[in-house]
Design a protein around this motif. Sequence first.
Motif: not given
Length: 66
Positions: A25-30, A32-42, A56-64
């Motif tokens: 489940e966790l891998c699927d969510e990560l 999904r976010r990666g496919s939407a352009g989000w990069e896991l940073v922490s 578990i708190v995951f922080i993502f970033k992507r170009n604005k």
Amino acid sequence: MEKYQYDTYIYDARGFSGGKVNAEELCDELNRRGSAGWELVSSVSTNYADGPTRSIVFIFKRNKVS
């Protein structure tokens, strides 16, 4: 200069006293976010006083996009 936007995802560990993670489940969510352009940073886990993981708190970033 590049500008970023940030997002957080909080995964709640399950079980009576926490600590249970559904890896699929966790891998699927990560992914999904990666496919939407989000990069896991922490990521960081939050613990109960006696040690089991509460969440578990995951922080993502992507170009604005302007």
